[in-house]
Design an enzyme around this catalytic site. Structure first.
Site, short mmCIF file in Angstrom:
data_model
loop_
_atom_site.label_atom_id
_atom_site.label_comp_id
_atom_site.label_asym_id
_atom_site.label_seq_id
_atom_site.Cartn_x
_atom_site.Cartn_y
_atom_site.Cartn_z
N ASP A 202 -1.32 -3.20 -6.91
CA ASP A 202 -0.17 -3.02 -7.15
C ASP A 202 0.04 -2.07 -8.34
O ASP A 202 -0.55 -2.48 -8.91
CB ASP A 202 0.71 -3.78 -6.44
CG ASP A 202 0.85 -4.90 -7.10
OD1 ASP A 202 0.15 -6.06 -7.64
OD2 ASP A 202 1.44 -5.88 -7.51
N GLU A 203 1.24 -1.12 -8.27
CA GLU A 203 1.78 -1.09 -9.22
C GLU A 203 0.75 -1.16 -10.40
O GLU A 203 1.06 -0.95 -11.72
CB GLU A 203 2.94 -2.19 -9.73
CG GLU A 203 3.91 -2.59 -9.54
CD GLU A 203 4.53 -2.90 -9.19
OE1 GLU A 203 6.20 -3.46 -9.51
OE2 GLU A 203 4.29 -4.46 -9.60
N ALA A 204 -0.71 -0.22 -10.16
CA ALA A 204 -1.72 0.27 -11.08
C ALA A 204 -1.45 1.35 -12.00
O ALA A 204 -2.04 2.12 -12.07
CB ALA A 204 -2.85 0.25 -10.54
#
Ligand code: NGO
Length: 502
Positions: A309-311
């Site tokens: 997530d949210e890289a």
């Protein structure tokens, strides 16, 4: 079936079928026995579990017998392979003289025990002896889950929870037939599991928490104990090591994992999306191979969650290359991968589970990752933030929590259908549901309980109960009856104004 106006039980999740029988209730007395007619140690363990529970509040001896001899009055647990109940289904028959629990597996018996508990007076949940009467209404229940995956996620990275606290959380959620505990073991603020080849992950990466609070980590022995305790309650542990972002604690522990070879300090804030493993460096994959191998060795469950997530600090092309490298590592160590929805941007192996967390619905842009997963033939675990995120505030006045996905009150947690949220995602694409308790704003277990109850039962019902008959009015009356059960267990729950508490 419970009609809209005639709720005659308060069981959550609502069983597939529950009918009143024309008989007097069963009453537990000092003479009540439990008979484990089912062969095998596992079924006997379920009988022992039930007996321990009943002894606590009733003070009765509740002896457990093995075999078929049937002293009366008795609670009988039996395995019945002929019934089409599925792995977790069960039948429960209560009559004046006996209570019978039947299932195909001991897991089904355990689920039946949770129903039985909820048919007893709330004081049965007390940890000290109470006065009865201990009656169980005469009902006939036939039940099985709609979805096989009904998870509870707990972020032990932003805040560390001790072994005893995790056990209590398992004890509370398994009453609602939750069967997966997803432990978010690493993030920017903390690495919480020992990796022998990389010891500083735990000793340094685990030494702090959000706000600079005390850290902590699980030894492998601790972790095995969580796995064992959960398994005894038919809950499977899914460990998560978040990658390639949310890796601040690892980057702070080993300079060589950083592209510039320099470790950042330990992070104690609440921002997201700023850290990344170094996708170009070979050592990143040696590191991941060690972590995945060591975690796989102590995890009997099928899945390892690798985040994704949210890289935002990882370039798009790098992200896809990274997942391409991660995939064979997970396979090599005999596990299947699970990842947050962003992972569907990359090509994933068959059997990978994708966890949806966006509040987007219909054909809004935010639903694209879910469709990409389905196009790859993968199944989704549904944790839409506006229904299933237990870290969202209930309303403006909630003292802890976030509100980026809006407020989530008891009704929001119950009023949704995982197979109708997203265009192109139907019943067959859904593996199940999962609540998520992120802990940036959660100080301790009391806060965690406050955010979990009364919302988790709603999510559990969405995951277990048949679609037909899903009514808020009926549900909220049943939910109200759980207030006294939580009081008996000293659960710090939120008295939502939406629920008619007694
Ligand atoms: C996001 C983020 C987490 C936060 C959480 C807070 C996912 C999958 N990643 O959910 O790091 O803690 O929101 O609500």
């Amino acid at each position: 079936m419970a009609g809209l106006t005639e709720t005659h039980h308060a069981v959550i999740p609502r069983p597939a079928s529950i009918e009143k029988r024309g008989d007097a209730p069963f009453a537990l007395t000092p003479d009540t026995h439990i008979v484990a007619a089912a062969a095998g140690e596992e079924a006997t363990a379920v009988a022992d579990h039930l007996a321990a529970l009943l002894r606590r509040a009733t003070g009765y001896p509740v002896p457990v017998h093995r075999g078929t001899a049937r002293p009366r009055p008795a609670i009988l647990l039996a395995l019945d392979s002929h019934r089409r109940l599925g792995a977790e289904g069960y039948r429960l028959q209560v009559a004046r003289n006996s209570v019978q629990l039947e299932a195909k597996t001991s897991e089904g018996l355990f689920r039946a025990v949770q129903t039985l508990r909820q048919l007893l007076p709330a004081t049965v949940e007390s940890t000290s002896t109470q006065s009865g009467p201990w009656t169980i209404p005469a009902v006939s229940v036939a039940d099985r889950p709609r979805f096989g995956w009904r998870g509870a996620h707990l972020d032990v990275s932003r805040r560390f929870f001790s072994l005893a606290e995790v056990k209590r959380y398992i004890d509370l959620v398994c009453q609602y037939k939750i069967n997966v505990l997803h432990l978010h073991l690493s993030d920017d603020q903390g690495w919480r599991i020992v990796v022998d080849r990389w010891p500083r992950l735990a000793t340094h990466g685990g030494s702090s928490a959000v706000g600079g609070g005390p850290g902590g980590y699980y030894t492998k022995l601790d972790y095995r104990e969580i796995v064992r305790y959960a398994a005894a309650r038919y809950v499977t542990v899914v460990p998560e090591i978040d990658t390639p972002g949310h890796t601040g604690a690892a980057l702070a522990s080993y300079p060589e994992l950083n592209c510039d070879g320099r470790s950042p300090p330990l992070y104690t804030g609440v921002d997201v999306g700023f850290s990344s493993l170094c996708v170009e460096k070979e050592i990143t994959y040696e590191f991941l191979d060690d972590v995945v191998r060591e975690l796989a060795e102590i995890t009997p469950g099928r899945y390892l969650h690798l985040g994704g997530d949210e890289a935002r600090a990882t370039a798009d092309a790098d992200y896809v290359r990274f997942i391409d490298r991660l995939r064979p590592i997970v396979r090599r160590h005999g596990k299947r991968m699970m990842g947050w929805e962003e992972m569907a941007r990359a090509r994933l192996a068959p059997g990978t589970l994708v966890q949806y967390w966006s509040p987007a619905t219909g054909s809004e842009p935010g639903t694209a990752p879910a469709r990409r997963a389905v196009e790859q033939g993968l199944k989704l675990v549904m944790s839409p933030a506006n229904h299933a995120y237990l870290d969202m505030k209930y309303d403006r006045g909630t003292p802890v929590g976030l509100s980026w996905a809006g407020y989530v009150d008891a009704r929001d947690a119950h009023d949704w259908d995982p197979a109708e949220l997203i265009d192109g995602v139907g019943e067959k694409d859904v593996a199940g549901v999962e609540s998520a308790l992120w802990t940036e704003t959660i100080a301790d277990l009391k806060d965690a309980e406050f955010m979990t109850f009364p919302r988790l039962p709603g999510i559990a019902e969405v995951g277990w109960s048949p679609r037909a008959g899903h009514h808020w009015e009926d549900y909220r009356r049943r939910l109200a009856a759980h207030g006294p059960r939580w009081e008996a267990q000293r659960v710090n729950f939120y008295r939502s104004a939406q629920v008619p508490w007694p």
